[in-house]
Design an enzyme around this catalytic site. Sequence first.
Site, short mmCIF file in Angstrom:
data_model
loop_
_atom_site.label_atom_id
_atom_site.label_comp_id
_atom_site.label_asym_id
_atom_site.label_seq_id
_atom_site.Cartn_x
_atom_site.Cartn_y
_atom_site.Cartn_z
N PRO A 11 0.79 -1.24 0.00
CA PRO A 11 0.00 0.00 0.00
C PRO A 11 0.82 1.28 0.00
O PRO A 11 1.87 1.36 0.64
CB PRO A 11 -0.82 -0.11 1.30
CG PRO A 11 -0.11 -1.11 2.13
CD PRO A 11 0.53 -2.07 1.17
N ASN A 12 0.30 2.24 -0.73
CA ASN A 12 0.84 3.61 -0.83
C ASN A 12 2.11 3.72 -1.69
O ASN A 12 2.58 4.83 -1.95
CB ASN A 12 1.09 4.23 0.55
CG ASN A 12 -0.19 4.30 1.36
OD1 ASN A 12 -1.17 4.86 0.88
ND2 ASN A 12 -0.21 3.72 2.54
N ARG A 19 5.15 11.00 -2.46
CA ARG A 19 4.89 10.71 -1.06
C ARG A 19 6.16 10.87 -0.22
O ARG A 19 7.16 10.19 -0.48
CB ARG A 19 4.44 9.24 -1.01
CG ARG A 19 4.33 8.66 0.35
CD ARG A 19 4.22 7.15 0.28
NE ARG A 19 4.02 6.62 1.60
CZ ARG A 19 4.36 5.40 1.97
NH1 ARG A 19 4.89 4.57 1.10
NH2 ARG A 19 4.15 5.00 3.19
N TYR A 24 11.32 8.66 1.09
CA TYR A 24 11.24 7.62 0.07
C TYR A 24 11.88 7.99 -1.26
O TYR A 24 11.92 7.17 -2.18
CB TYR A 24 9.76 7.24 -0.15
CG TYR A 24 9.13 6.65 1.09
CD1 TYR A 24 9.62 5.47 1.64
CD2 TYR A 24 8.08 7.28 1.74
CE1 TYR A 24 9.07 4.93 2.79
CE2 TYR A 24 7.51 6.75 2.88
CZ TYR A 24 8.01 5.59 3.40
OH TYR A 24 7.47 5.05 4.55
N ASN A 75 8.18 -5.70 -1.22
CA ASN A 75 8.12 -4.55 -0.32
C ASN A 75 6.66 -4.47 0.09
O ASN A 75 5.83 -3.91 -0.63
CB ASN A 75 8.56 -3.27 -1.03
CG ASN A 75 8.54 -2.07 -0.08
OD1 ASN A 75 8.05 -2.18 1.06
ND2 ASN A 75 9.06 -0.94 -0.53
N ALA A 78 3.40 -0.93 4.60
CA ALA A 78 2.89 -0.96 5.98
C ALA A 78 2.45 -2.37 6.41
O ALA A 78 2.51 -2.71 7.60
CB ALA A 78 1.73 0.02 6.11
N GLU A 99 13.03 -9.60 1.06
CA GLU A 99 12.26 -8.43 1.54
C GLU A 99 13.04 -7.15 1.23
O GLU A 99 14.24 -7.09 1.45
CB GLU A 99 12.08 -8.59 3.06
CG GLU A 99 11.38 -7.43 3.73
CD GLU A 99 11.22 -7.66 5.24
OE1 GLU A 99 11.60 -8.74 5.75
OE2 GLU A 99 10.73 -6.73 5.91
N HIS A 101 12.91 -2.73 1.49
CA HIS A 101 12.33 -1.45 1.89
C HIS A 101 13.19 -0.33 1.35
O HIS A 101 14.43 -0.43 1.40
CB HIS A 101 12.23 -1.33 3.42
CG HIS A 101 11.40 -2.41 4.01
ND1 HIS A 101 10.03 -2.42 3.94
CD2 HIS A 101 11.76 -3.56 4.63
CE1 HIS A 101 9.58 -3.51 4.50
NE2 HIS A 101 10.60 -4.23 4.93
N ARG A 108 13.92 4.32 11.93
CA ARG A 108 12.66 5.06 12.00
C ARG A 108 11.87 4.68 13.26
O ARG A 108 12.44 4.15 14.21
CB ARG A 108 11.88 4.80 10.71
CG ARG A 108 12.67 5.25 9.46
CD ARG A 108 11.88 5.06 8.19
NE ARG A 108 10.65 5.85 8.21
CZ ARG A 108 9.63 5.64 7.37
NH1 ARG A 108 9.72 4.70 6.45
NH2 ARG A 108 8.55 6.39 7.45
C1 DQA Z 1 8.49 0.93 3.45
C2 DQA Z 1 8.65 1.12 4.96
C3 DQA Z 1 7.32 0.89 5.68
O1 DQA Z 1 7.48 1.06 7.07
C4 DQA Z 1 6.28 1.88 5.18
O2 DQA Z 1 5.03 1.61 5.78
C5 DQA Z 1 6.17 1.92 3.71
C6 DQA Z 1 7.36 1.80 2.89
C7 DQA Z 1 9.78 1.30 2.68
O3 DQA Z 1 9.88 0.91 1.52
O4 DQA Z 1 10.65 1.98 3.23
O5 DQA Z 1 5.09 2.17 3.17
O6 DQA Z 1 8.21 -0.43 3.20
#
Ligand code: DQA
Length: 150
Positions: A11-12, A19, A24, A75, A78, A99, A101, A108
Amino acid sequence: MSGVILVLNGPNLNLLGQREPDIYGRTSLDDIRALSAARAKLHGLEADFRQSNEEGELVSWIQAARGSAQGIVINAAAYTHTSVAILDALLACGLPVIEVHLSNIYKREEFRHHSFVSRAAAGVICGFGAQGYELALDAMAHILKQAKSS
Ligand code: DQA
């Protein structure tokens, strides 16, 4: 080598570039899609690159990957920190998982320090921005090569 790597985004991540760019970066998800396709190709692989804001859709894609992909780069955004359903799907699919990120989640907020996905992952790459996807595809190619020769 040949084969498909499912590259999943949660998501997002469709908002990347707009964003919270300080966290990011300014690279869009489409840019990362292109980077991933090129990197996979370098290894003779194909990246099946997808994004969803819905947990159930991500679970269904992971389930379907069992028969169609050689590995998963994920990825989960959240959902990383909340989703037992995604963890269970990753464990059930029996494929190598990496995985990713963009941000360094350990630098963080504390709620980002725990990852359900990590329990299913061969390794975690975080904090390198969009380059993390390339690093993950390199690592996946290495894992698949090793599995082939053993
Ligand atoms: C994320 C890190 C997560 O904590 C966050 O909720 C994201 C992006 C990252 O790519 O840094 O949406 O996965």
